[in-house]
Scaffold this motif. Sequence first.
Motif, PDB file in Angstrom:
ATOM      1  N   ASP A   3       0.829  -1.199   0.000  1.00  0.00           N
ATOM      2  CA  ASP A   3       0.000   0.000   0.000  1.00  0.00           C
ATOM      3  C   ASP A   3       0.869   1.256   0.000  1.00  0.00           C
ATOM      4  N   ALA A   6       2.180   1.702  -3.414  1.00  0.00           N
ATOM      5  CA  ALA A   6       1.142   2.188  -4.324  1.00  0.00           C
ATOM      6  C   ALA A   6       1.005   3.699  -4.230  1.00  0.00           C
ATOM      7  N   ARG A   7       1.061   4.240  -3.018  1.00  0.00           N
ATOM      8  CA  ARG A   7       0.971   5.688  -2.849  1.00  0.00           C
ATOM      9  C   ARG A   7       2.226   6.385  -3.372  1.00  0.00           C
ATOM     10  N   TRP A  10       2.269   6.294  -7.184  1.00  0.00           N
ATOM     11  CA  TRP A  10       1.263   7.192  -7.770  1.00  0.00           C
ATOM     12  C   TRP A  10       1.752   8.637  -7.780  1.00  0.00           C
ATOM     13  N   ARG A 158      -2.157   4.227 -13.896  1.00  0.00           N
ATOM     14  CA  ARG A 158      -2.952   5.342 -13.396  1.00  0.00           C
ATOM     15  C   ARG A 158      -4.450   5.059 -13.546  1.00  0.00           C
ATOM     16  N   ARG A 161      -5.565   2.411 -11.112  1.00  0.00           N
ATOM     17  CA  ARG A 161      -5.778   2.986  -9.784  1.00  0.00           C
ATOM     18  C   ARG A 161      -7.092   3.771  -9.746  1.00  0.00           C
ATOM     19  N   HIS A 165     -10.315   3.429  -7.337  1.00  0.00           N
ATOM     20  CA  HIS A 165     -10.777   4.553  -6.519  1.00  0.00           C
ATOM     21  C   HIS A 165     -12.278   4.759  -6.687  1.00  0.00           C
ATOM     22  N   THR A 239      -8.018   2.845  -1.564  1.00  0.00           N
ATOM     23  CA  THR A 239      -7.566   3.060  -2.937  1.00  0.00           C
ATOM     24  C   THR A 239      -6.138   2.561  -3.102  1.00  0.00           C
ATOM     25  N   ASP A 240      -5.274   2.874  -2.145  1.00  0.00           N
ATOM     26  CA  ASP A 240      -3.897   2.380  -2.195  1.00  0.00           C
ATOM     27  C   ASP A 240      -3.872   0.856  -2.180  1.00  0.00           C
ATOM     28  N   ALA A 243      -4.760  -0.685  -5.393  1.00  0.00           N
ATOM     29  CA  ALA A 243      -3.762  -0.449  -6.444  1.00  0.00           C
ATOM     30  C   ALA A 243      -2.449  -1.172  -6.184  1.00  0.00           C
TER      31      ALA A 243
END
Length: 296
Positions: A3, A6-7, A10, A158, A161, A165, A239-240, A243
């Motif tokens: 996670d 992922a952040r 992004w 993108r 993700r 989201h 969301t993280d 993704a």
Amino acid sequence: MGDVLARALWERYEPVHDLVYFAPEAHSAADDLGLRGFWMGYFALRAAPLGPVTAPVVTGCFYVFHPDRVARALPDAWRYTTPADALAARLAAVDAAMRRLYGPDGVASGAMTEAADLAWEAALAADTAGRVLGAANQALDRPHQPHLRLWQALTTLREHRGDGHVAVLVAHGLGPVEAMVLKAAAGESDATLLRETRKWDLTAWQAAEEALRERGWLAGDGSLTGAGAAVHEEVEARTDAAAARPWKVLGEAAAARLADLLDPLARTVLDAGLVPPGNPAGLTGGPWESSRPAGG
């Protein structure tokens, strides 16, 4: 760790992807196709992987736009161009923008090739069941040139993700306008910019604010309550998590290496001032040290 990766990834790939919206080369490419105005170009270039879709499909996929905003662009855009030509035009625009920003040595560098190959591997690992935009971009051909391969891979990641989201927002009962109100109240984006660019009137925005107040998530002054802040944090965390699979498959060390390779590319875009303040993506242009992956 997935996670966090992922952040971190992004924050680094979003600015590079955003060239297709904000670089002047993208605007020129849309004009050359005969598309009329910024928004027709935006919707045609972004939706092109889906084929000649109509407005309701794109309204559903993109989530936060008023249906009228989309309907003014689609399906009319397909009278001026085709999805295949739009795809070619967006790659040509990104090619020109990246060459201008990174220079001929940058796009031909070993670092660019390494980043492209790592990103492509991650994009292939993206789980696209139930993720329409991610799946459509993942299915596109692999560009031969490394910088274009990098951009297309980052675009797949993108949109992957973004699809996740939207699913999180739906699960939390946050409609398009409520989602934007929550985002703006969290300080991620400018409320007026969000409302006006997504073409919602003030009445709809105020109704969404009232709905969030009734849920105890928005205070009278428009700031988030403690409960609202917790919901916002949960939406971002989920969301993280949604993704994370591409980075787990790629592996922590390789993902951290990709973050390092993307770091100067993202900073170049942000330093160029192409991404506007208060942007809808929520990019702050900050140093993002808090999300730096281990080894990065």
